[in-house]
Design a protein around this motif. Structure first.
Motif, mmCIF file in Angstrom:
data_model
loop_
_atom_site.group_PDB
_atom_site.id
_atom_site.type_symbol
_atom_site.label_atom_id
_atom_site.label_comp_id
_atom_site.label_asym_id
_atom_site.label_seq_id
_atom_site.Cartn_x
_atom_site.Cartn_y
_atom_site.Cartn_z
ATOM 1 N N GLY A 179 0.275 -1.024 0.024
ATOM 2 C CA GLY A 179 -0.163 0.019 0.344
ATOM 3 C C GLY A 179 0.562 1.416 0.255
ATOM 4 N N GLY A 180 2.585 1.056 -0.544
ATOM 5 C CA GLY A 180 3.299 2.422 0.188
ATOM 6 C C GLY A 180 2.890 2.901 -0.868
ATOM 7 N N ILE A 181 3.863 4.167 -1.463
ATOM 8 C CA ILE A 181 3.559 4.491 -2.871
ATOM 9 C C ILE A 181 5.304 5.107 -3.531
ATOM 10 N N LEU A 182 6.426 4.240 -2.539
ATOM 11 C CA LEU A 182 7.961 4.493 -3.218
ATOM 12 C C LEU A 182 8.303 6.270 -2.451
ATOM 13 N N GLU A 183 7.190 6.736 -2.112
ATOM 14 C CA GLU A 183 7.850 7.651 -1.367
ATOM 15 C C GLU A 183 9.543 7.663 -1.002
ATOM 16 N N HIS A 184 10.504 6.314 -0.261
ATOM 17 C CA HIS A 184 11.186 6.058 1.231
ATOM 18 C C HIS A 184 11.651 5.090 0.664
ATOM 19 N N SER A 185 13.304 5.139 0.551
ATOM 20 C CA SER A 185 14.012 3.991 0.811
ATOM 21 C C SER A 185 13.361 2.471 1.610
ATOM 22 N N TYR A 186 13.958 1.766 0.898
ATOM 23 C CA TYR A 186 13.936 0.110 1.293
ATOM 24 C C TYR A 186 15.022 -0.355 1.513
ATOM 25 N N LEU A 187 15.033 -1.145 2.292
ATOM 26 C CA LEU A 187 16.051 -2.264 1.587
ATOM 27 C C LEU A 187 15.864 -4.132 2.802
ATOM 28 N N PHE A 188 16.617 -4.772 2.175
ATOM 29 C CA PHE A 188 16.301 -6.428 2.429
ATOM 30 C C PHE A 188 17.657 -6.922 3.399
ATOM 31 N N ASP A 189 16.914 -7.285 4.670
ATOM 32 C CA ASP A 189 18.677 -8.061 5.449
ATOM 33 C C ASP A 189 18.453 -8.956 5.707
ATOM 34 N N ASP A 190 19.555 -10.252 5.590
ATOM 35 C CA ASP A 190 19.392 -11.565 6.493
ATOM 36 C C ASP A 190 19.753 -11.765 7.465
ATOM 37 N N GLY A 191 20.202 -11.399 8.102
ATOM 38 C CA GLY A 191 20.978 -10.921 9.394
ATOM 39 C C GLY A 191 22.896 -11.253 9.030
ATOM 40 N N GLU A 192 23.151 -11.503 8.037
ATOM 41 C CA GLU A 192 24.482 -11.371 7.819
ATOM 42 C C GLU A 192 24.716 -9.755 6.784
ATOM 43 N N PHE A 193 23.699 -9.644 5.848
ATOM 44 C CA PHE A 193 23.840 -8.761 4.898
ATOM 45 C C PHE A 193 22.185 -7.844 4.990
ATOM 46 N N SER A 194 22.919 -6.226 4.174
ATOM 47 C CA SER A 194 21.656 -5.586 4.344
ATOM 48 C C SER A 194 22.415 -5.273 2.921
ATOM 49 N N TYR A 195 21.069 -5.260 1.857
ATOM 50 C CA TYR A 195 21.005 -4.934 0.251
ATOM 51 C C TYR A 195 20.141 -4.075 0.033
ATOM 52 N N VAL A 196 20.959 -3.228 -0.653
ATOM 53 C CA VAL A 196 20.216 -1.345 -0.593
ATOM 54 C C VAL A 196 20.754 -0.605 -1.951
ATOM 55 N N ASP A 197 19.954 0.153 -1.906
ATOM 56 C CA ASP A 197 20.345 0.856 -2.753
ATOM 57 C C ASP A 197 21.694 1.732 -3.381
ATOM 58 N N LYS A 198 22.590 1.299 -4.565
ATOM 59 C CA LYS A 198 23.688 1.851 -5.037
ATOM 60 C C LYS A 198 24.107 2.803 -4.238
ATOM 61 N N SER A 199 23.709 3.769 -4.100
ATOM 62 C CA SER A 199 23.967 5.159 -3.800
ATOM 63 C C SER A 199 23.944 5.069 -1.877
#
Length: 194
Positions: free
Chosen positions: A41-61
């Protein structure tokens, strides 16, 4: 293709806000993140990430800071994630969602990147996680309305990004076709914007 269940980490026990979707395993996490934002239900107004406990998967910026724990999510695909992982939207506000892979399933139409299977809870309240928490914890009634919101001196509770009049509309059944159309429209606009 893989089935993913994602649910609101704050209120995981009451199961009032979750999604089950099927996605292709070769999608980038960047694209999966956009699907999840719109699906929730979001509008992509903000950043997001994934985290698996070892690594965070983020925007290249975000990779400008030296860290061995950050990986560009555009270069990682769904099947590289472990069975359980965390999705965070609006990293400043902290919408946290537990995610897990459920099953491998066949998507009947080959040209589809995702299918929404189940959904509960209308959607996240952009810029207002406190309002959503207030409602989910029972601190306000399902009958709490826009008029009640307008009379508050300490700020709004109801979301600006969802077209609801009362807080209880959050718990009404989700129309999967409408949600799917919302995701497709959001993805098309996001891709046009890039």
């Amino acid at each position: 293709n893989t089935e993913i269940k994602t649910w609101n980490r704050d209120r995981a026990k009451n199961h009032r806000f979750y999604r089950e979707i099927c996605v292709k395993e070769d999608l980038s996490l960047e694209y999966l993140g956009k699907i999840l934002v719109f699906c929730l239900g979001g509008i992509l107004e903000h950043s997001y990430l994934f985290d698996d406990g070892e690594f965070s998967y983020v925007d290249k910026s975000w990779l400008g800071n030296p860290s061995d724990n950050y990986i560009d999510y555009s270069k990682t695909i769904v099947k590289q994630l472990p069975n359980k992982f965390l999705f965070e939207y609006d990293t400043g506000e902290g919408y946290l969602f537990n995610c897990r892979f459920l099953d491998d399933v066949d998507i009947p139409r080959k040209r589809v990147d995702f299918i929404v299977l189940k959904a509960k809870g209308l959607g996240l309240w952009e810029d207002n996680i406190t309002g959503l928490r207030t409602y989910l914890s029972g601190e306000i009634s399902p009958d709490y309305s826009r008029e009640d919101d307008n009379e508050r001196e300490d700020g709004q509770i109801l979301p600006w990004n969802l077209n609801i009049y009362t807080a209880g509309e959050f718990d009404e059944p989700i129309d999967i076709k409408e949600l799917t159309d919302y995701i497709k429209k959001g993805l098309a606009n996001a891709l046009d914007f890039e």
